[in-house]
Design an enzyme around this catalytic site. Structure first.
Site, short mmCIF file in Angstrom:
data_model
loop_
_atom_site.label_atom_id
_atom_site.label_comp_id
_atom_site.label_asym_id
_atom_site.label_seq_id
_atom_site.Cartn_x
_atom_site.Cartn_y
_atom_site.Cartn_z
N HIS A 83 -6.82 4.87 0.20
CA HIS A 83 -7.40 3.47 -0.52
C HIS A 83 -8.96 3.90 -0.52
CE1 HIS A 83 -3.70 2.17 1.27
NE2 HIS A 83 -3.86 1.20 0.23
N HIS A 87 -9.01 4.45 -6.04
CA HIS A 87 -7.66 3.62 -6.27
C HIS A 87 -8.24 2.19 -6.69
CE1 HIS A 87 -4.20 1.00 -5.08
NE2 HIS A 87 -5.12 0.45 -4.15
N ASP A 124 -9.59 -3.46 -1.93
CA ASP A 124 -9.34 -2.80 -0.77
C ASP A 124 -10.61 -2.35 -0.10
OD1 ASP A 124 -6.36 -2.61 -0.22
OD2 ASP A 124 -6.19 -1.10 -1.77
N PHE A 289 10.75 3.06 -2.86
CA PHE A 289 9.43 2.31 -3.15
C PHE A 289 9.96 1.85 -4.57
CE2 PHE A 289 5.03 2.24 -4.60
CZ PHE A 289 4.76 1.02 -4.05
P1 8BR Z 1 -2.04 -1.27 -1.27
O1 8BR Z 1 -2.75 -0.50 -2.30
O2 8BR Z 1 -2.71 -2.91 -1.26
O3 8BR Z 1 -2.26 -0.81 0.26
O4 8BR Z 1 -0.59 -1.65 -1.57
C1 8BR Z 1 0.37 -0.58 -1.96
C2 8BR Z 1 1.29 -0.34 -0.76
O5 8BR Z 1 2.61 0.34 -1.08
C3 8BR Z 1 0.81 1.03 0.13
O6 8BR Z 1 -0.22 0.57 1.38
C4 8BR Z 1 2.09 1.50 0.69
O7 8BR Z 1 2.44 0.98 1.68
C5 8BR Z 1 3.12 1.60 -0.73
N1 8BR Z 1 3.32 2.63 -1.16
C6 8BR Z 1 4.04 3.58 -1.10
BR1 8BR Z 1 5.58 3.53 0.40
N2 8BR Z 1 4.25 4.71 -1.96
C7 8BR Z 1 3.42 4.16 -2.74
C8 8BR Z 1 2.82 4.60 -3.92
N3 8BR Z 1 3.59 5.76 -4.46
N4 8BR Z 1 1.96 4.33 -4.52
C9 8BR Z 1 1.31 2.80 -4.42
N5 8BR Z 1 1.77 2.43 -3.15
C10 8BR Z 1 2.92 3.14 -2.39
ZN ZN Z 2 -4.42 -3.20 0.01
ZN ZN Z 3 -4.59 -1.45 -3.34
#
Ligand code: 8BR
Ligand code: ZN
Ligand code: ZN
Length: 345
Positions: A83, A87, A124, A289
């Site tokens: 983060h 990102h 973020d 995911f």
């Molecule tokens: P944020 O970027 O706002 O945190 O939202 C994305 C969320 O999706 C991550 O915090 C995480 O919990 C989840 N996630 C996972 Br599991 N795998 C991921 C990936 N490969 N890329 C992005 N997010 C992922």
């Molecule tokens: Zn977030």
């Molecule tokens: Zn994000």
């Protein structure tokens, strides 16, 4: 020394311009931009996109103010594995691709495009690299401040607006009171929806509002719902990226999770799902995911947003990759219950 500085500056500009020529492509590499631009990928990309869309001119935003705002936002992103400013730049880029490739510009107002891009830039901001669940369980001051509700997302918004309202950084300053109110309200609704604990509620709402009968773009709630969808698709886009980038982002999120798991162990707190480096199965987590979160979301929006077809193909390719990385595990089941899905968020 002056000559050396000048040469150095020109080198940075040349390298940056070279990376930026790929701004319209899915395989645009934000890490390359970050390297070329001495760690300021977010500021650099934001400037390029605002320029490309002519947004500062259209909306009468002072370029110096925009520059000061972006400098402050870039500086407030932390050096955490996932983060970080890269990102935010990546999500900004993905949102830009969706806006320009899906003809969303045709019905979105300049103010809506602007709100969405600013939301992506700050979504973020000041992320500490630990999750809402951990902040709440450890009674972190941020959790206390926001009463355990969307702690991080409130933190990103409040800190970003604090920066914006500082002298010389207020990119909304010249708008009318009414416009400022509308833009701020929109940015808040956008960033708050990136809280993944609201994912399934949001998906349901989108289905009813946008895919259901009687949909029209006159209603403000419908317009917001689509902007939220664009930001959510962008936020999760790393899973759909060309394999090298997708794997790199997955490694980064797992590194961040494992750091959190280590802290949880130190504090004697239960280790959050996916955060235990001893027990994690990365390919399996990525498969879930993709299958339960990202793919269904993209499928919902693909008929309105043709560019998502390419992202869905990327997801499918990466699904194959993660499947191939599963060692001696049975094929991932497609009917894992909702409870399991909630557990991985
Ligand atoms: P944020 O970027 O706002 O945190 O939202 C994305 C969320 O999706 C991550 O915090 C995480 O919990 C989840 N996630 C996972 Br599991 N795998 C991921 C990936 N490969 N890329 C992005 N997010 C992922
Ligand atoms: Zn977030
Ligand atoms: Zn994000």
């Amino acid at each position: 020394e002056k000559v050396e500085n000048q040469v150095e500056k020109e080198l940075v500009a040349t390298e940056t311009a070279k990376v930026l020529t790929k701004i319209h492509d899915l395989d645009f590499d934000v890490f390359e931009l970050n390297a070329a631009n001495q760690g300021e990928a977010l500021k650099c990309l934001a400037t390029a996109i605002f320029t490309e869309l002519g947004l500062c001119e259209k909306l009468g935003i002072d370029k110096g103010t925009m520059d000061a705002f972006l400098t402050a936002i870039q500086a407030g992103y932390r050096q955490v594995p996932y983060h970080n400013g890269c990102h935010a730049a990546d999500v900004l880029h993905a949102a830009y691709l969706l806006i320009t490739r899906c003809f969303l510009e045709e019905w979105m107002t300049d103010e809506e495009v602007f709100s969405l891009l600013v939301a992506a830039i700050v979504h973020d901001f000041r992320h500490p690299g630990i999750s809402n669940a951990f902040l709440i369980a450890s009674k972190d001051p941020l959790a206390i401040l926001y009463n355990d509700r969307a702690v991080l997302e409130n933190h990103h918004l409040a800190s970003a607006f604090m920066e914006m309202y500082k002298s010389g950084q207020n990119i909304l300053g010249h708008f009318s009171v009414e416009q400022q109110k509308a833009i701020r309200a929109r940015i808040i609704q956008l960033v708050l929806i990136t809280d993944m604990s609201e994912h399934f509620e949001f998906a349901g709402r989108f289905k009813t509002r946008v895919l259901g009968p009687g949909f029209n773009l006159e209603k403000e709630e419908n317009r917001i719902c689509i902007l939220q969808m664009v930001l959510k698709c962008a936020d999760l886009n790393s899973a759909a990226k060309p394999q090298k980038l997708a794997v790199d982002w997955a490694r980064r999120i797992m590194d961040e999770f494992f750091n959190q798991g280590d802290k949880e162990k130190q504090l004697g707190l239960p280790v959050s799902p996916m955060c235990d480096k001893e027990a994690a199965n990365i390919p399996k987590q990525q498969l879930r995911f993709i299958e339960f979160i990202v793919q269904p979301l993209y499928e919902m929006f693909a008929e309105h947003c043709p560019a998502l077809e390419e992202w869905l193909q990327g997801l499918e390719a990466n699904r194959g990759y993660w499947q191939s990385q599963m060692k001696d595990e049975p094929q991932s089941q497609s009917n894992i219950r909702r409870a399991t899905v909630n557990k991985i968020l």
